[in-house]
Design a protein around this motif. Structure first.
Motif, mmCIF file in Angstrom:
data_model
loop_
_atom_site.group_PDB
_atom_site.id
_atom_site.type_symbol
_atom_site.label_atom_id
_atom_site.label_comp_id
_atom_site.label_asym_id
_atom_site.label_seq_id
_atom_site.Cartn_x
_atom_site.Cartn_y
_atom_site.Cartn_z
ATOM 1 N N UNK A 1 0.826 -1.201 0.000
ATOM 2 C CA UNK A 1 0.000 0.000 0.000
ATOM 3 C C UNK A 1 0.865 1.258 0.000
ATOM 4 N N UNK A 2 1.875 1.273 0.852
ATOM 5 C CA UNK A 2 2.739 2.452 0.945
ATOM 6 C C UNK A 2 3.466 2.715 -0.373
ATOM 7 N N UNK A 3 3.836 1.657 -1.078
ATOM 8 C CA UNK A 3 4.552 1.843 -2.337
ATOM 9 C C UNK A 3 3.684 2.549 -3.384
ATOM 10 N N UNK A 4 2.367 2.500 -3.202
ATOM 11 C CA UNK A 4 1.451 3.198 -4.108
ATOM 12 C C UNK A 4 0.863 4.458 -3.467
ATOM 13 N N UNK A 5 1.506 4.914 -2.403
ATOM 14 C CA UNK A 5 1.054 6.126 -1.706
ATOM 15 C C UNK A 5 -0.361 5.981 -1.161
ATOM 16 N N UNK A 6 -0.724 4.766 -0.784
ATOM 17 C CA UNK A 6 -2.046 4.508 -0.216
ATOM 18 C C UNK A 6 -1.949 4.429 1.302
ATOM 19 N N UNK A 7 -2.930 4.971 1.966
ATOM 20 C CA UNK A 7 -2.961 4.936 3.433
ATOM 21 C C UNK A 7 -3.027 3.486 3.920
ATOM 22 N N UNK B 1 -6.407 -0.331 -4.869
ATOM 23 C CA UNK B 1 -5.390 0.474 -4.189
ATOM 24 C C UNK B 1 -3.981 0.131 -4.637
ATOM 25 N N UNK B 2 -3.661 -1.161 -4.773
ATOM 26 C CA UNK B 2 -2.283 -1.553 -5.083
ATOM 27 C C UNK B 2 -2.237 -3.028 -5.422
ATOM 28 N N UNK C 1 -1.517 -14.100 -15.559
ATOM 29 C CA UNK C 1 -2.488 -15.176 -15.404
ATOM 30 C C UNK C 1 -3.018 -15.292 -13.978
ATOM 31 N N UNK C 2 -2.377 -14.601 -13.028
ATOM 32 C CA UNK C 2 -2.859 -14.644 -11.640
ATOM 33 C C UNK C 2 -2.550 -13.299 -11.000
ATOM 34 N N UNK C 3 -3.571 -12.643 -10.508
ATOM 35 C CA UNK C 3 -3.389 -11.346 -9.866
ATOM 36 C C UNK C 3 -3.556 -11.461 -8.359
ATOM 37 N N UNK C 4 -2.790 -10.653 -7.649
ATOM 38 C CA UNK C 4 -2.944 -10.470 -6.208
ATOM 39 C C UNK C 4 -3.167 -8.982 -5.996
ATOM 40 N N UNK C 5 -4.353 -8.603 -5.593
ATOM 41 C CA UNK C 5 -4.731 -7.192 -5.522
ATOM 42 C C UNK C 5 -5.117 -6.784 -4.113
ATOM 43 N N UNK C 6 -4.963 -5.500 -3.839
ATOM 44 C CA UNK C 6 -5.464 -4.902 -2.604
ATOM 45 C C UNK C 6 -6.477 -3.829 -2.990
ATOM 46 N N UNK C 7 -7.684 -3.970 -2.487
ATOM 47 C CA UNK C 7 -8.722 -2.964 -2.659
ATOM 48 C C UNK C 7 -8.980 -2.291 -1.314
ATOM 49 N N UNK C 8 -9.371 -1.043 -1.351
ATOM 50 C CA UNK C 8 -9.643 -0.292 -0.125
ATOM 51 C C UNK C 8 -11.072 0.211 -0.122
ATOM 52 N N UNK D 1 -1.611 9.205 0.450
ATOM 53 C CA UNK D 1 -0.646 9.939 1.261
ATOM 54 C C UNK D 1 0.065 10.973 0.407
ATOM 55 N N UNK D 2 0.524 12.016 1.046
ATOM 56 C CA UNK D 2 1.414 12.937 0.352
ATOM 57 C C UNK D 2 2.762 12.262 0.169
#
Length: 514
Positions: A31-37, A256-257, A298-305, A311-312
């Motif tokens: 998450x942090x690598x994509x500037x996500x809280x 999110x990421x 062929x296989x995704x691992x996702x994070x949704x918020x 983040x700034x």
């Protein structure tokens, strides 16, 4: 009464696995690598426990290890297979874990259960293997039970990478349906054998899809338990990322990421032309879908918020600088090559060797590493990229704070004690839990038995392991050949004991396991 399986394979249990992307520390990093809280990963507000749910948990090994390494968290996990739930409850009881609860619930039953609001809801692979009705129930659960600001980890089969193998999967189902009198493992073997014969006839499908032959070869090497759940379910859905994003938006979720750390470094995934093409797209779902075409995903691992906050750049930098990392391989075994979509990547020794040296003694934060040479001269961006690549290749992982690791250790010790005792008679769980990284680490049965021998004060670890194996009339398989004589087996175990003592044991001590 309709079948409780709802078309899902229940004859063979799912394989025992640990999915590191589900660990809170790795979710936070991605998450942090994509500037996500990422504040949901610490429990909100801070005085409340992290509340974590897993849907379709299988044997529950990942959830159990999260509970052990996060003793202040509350973990709830459900699976409709009673054998899975019974085994998971037994292991948690053996480890005396009080902060995890397993449910033998369908998604509908879990939705109506008396549960708290969750900071994290995770489901690995499940979304691809269930009906539209059950996917809707999952979305209802996320809508009702995921907190605002909470995150969902979801992994699923995706196009275009699955496209060449989809017809082969359909044929396996049809062949299996015509062979229902046989056990599932036999049906799988017969189907693979028939498709192999078809390939040898120079069938046009294999000529038009050369990757299908590679997939078929790989399938033959997989456990039949895995293949049953991956290929033989009645409901089997392959998505585009945009489809999943659209469905989860019904539960107020936003992408999110990626939860696969390597995806955050474009230069090892995409050509310059592909990066420029993606930069022209403004819709996140379309951009991720086009990216999947570029890498043939062929296989995704996702994070949704649920309520995505960004983040700034300053907030992101502060949070990442405070993030600690640990090695997850022996320092002497550091690999300077890694496979990525662009091909095999050579890792620069002048960058990666100093990073590994800095982490060899103990886990450190990025800020701590940047305080001394030669990493100070390397700079923040280059160091961060190196740590991301090492994490992606399984050679490093984000680490918990020292205080959290100390608090987790007795709980992890109890779980590891149960697992190494289990290794006496079973080889199905090749993981132990680390309080340092808050997740599972691959440890094979031989190493687990040597840990058991050390715990019992055994001096001859190879001899101890052989006494366990020989009492069960078991022999070591080496290079595809069974070692038949006691002398051959003992000689191989002596070699493995030397490697265990020199490399594995120090690493396990570093990770708080030994």
């Amino acid at each position: 009464m309709t079948s409780w399986t709802s078309g899902y394979v229940a004859e063979l249990e799912y394989s025992q696995g640990v999915y590191r992307e589900m660990a809170p520390a790795l979710l936070r990093l991605n998450l942090l690598l994509k500037q996500a809280d990422a504040s949901a990963l610490t429990g909100q507000p801070p005085s409340t426990p992290l509340r974590y749910a897993e849907l379709g948990c299988g044997h529950g090994l990942t959830a159990t290890m999260i509970a052990a390494s996060h003793p202040g968290a509350e973990v709830h996990a459900t699976d409709f297979n009673p054998a899975h739930v019974a085994g998971a409850r037994k292991l948690a009881a053996q480890a005396n874990l009080k902060n995890i609860q397993f449910y033998e619930h369908s998604f509908a039953e879990f939705l109506s259960a008396d549960l708290p609001m969750f900071d994290v809801v995770a489901l690995h692979g499940v979304y691809s293997w269930i009906s539209e009705e059950n996917r809707a129930l999952i979305r209802d659960f996320l809508y009702a039970r995921l907190k605002p600001g909470g995150v969902c980890y979801i992994s699923y089969n995706v196009l275009p990478g699955w496209a060449p193998a989809m017809p082969m999967r359909k044929l396996m189902i049809e062949l299996g349906e015509g062979n229902k009198a046989q056990p599932m493992a036999t049906r799988i073997d017969d189907a693979l054998d028939f498709i192999g014969q078809m390939q040898k006839t120079n069938a046009g499908y294999f000529k038009a899809n050369p990757l299908a032959a590679t997939r078929l070869e790989g399938m033959a090497k997989h456990s039949r338990n895995y293949l049953a759940h991956e290929y033989m379910n009645r409901d089997w859905n392959i998505f585009y990322h945009s489809d999943v994003a659209r469905e989860l938006s019904q539960a107020k979720l936003t992408f999110a990421a990626s939860a696969h750390t390597g995806d955050h470094v474009d230069i090892v995934n995409l050509t310059v032309d592909q990066q420029q093409l993606l930069a022209t797209l403004t819709d996140p779902a379309v951009r991720e879908t086009v990216r999947d075409f570029c890498v043939n995903q062929q296989f995704r691992r996702d994070i949704f918020a649920k309520g995505l906050l960004r983040l700034s750049s300053q907030e992101q930098g502060v949070a990442l600088s405070a993030t600690r990392f640990a090695l997850t391989v022996p320092r002497s075994s550091l690999a300077l090559k890694a496979a990525f979509p662009v091909g095999e990547v050579n890792l620069q020794a002048e960058v990666y060797e100093p990073v590994a040296d800095a982490l060899a003694e103990k886990p450190k934060s990025i800020a701590e590493m940047l305080a001394v040479e030669p990493l100070k001269a390397m700079g923040y961006q280059k160091l961060l990229q190196a740590l991301v690549i090492l994490t992606s290749s399984g050679q490093a992982a984000p680490a918990l704070e020292d205080k959290a690791a100390r608090e987790a250790k007795p709980h992890c010790d109890r779980l590891n004690a149960a697992l190494i005792e289990r290794a006496r008679t079973a080889a199905d769980i090749a993981y132990l839990v680390s309080p340092v990284i808050g997740s599972g680490v691959q440890v094979d049965r031989f190493s687990q038995l040597m840990l058991l021998g050390r715990k019992q004060g055994q001096k001859d670890l190879a001899g101890f392991v052989w006494s366990v194996l020989s009492a069960q009339n078991q022999r070591i398989l080496k290079d595809g050949k069974t070692l038949e004589t006691p002398e051959e087996n003992l000689a191989e175990l002596k070699t493995r004991e030397a490697d265990f003592t020199a490399k594995t044991l120090p690493l396990l001590a570093y990770l708080g396991i030994a």
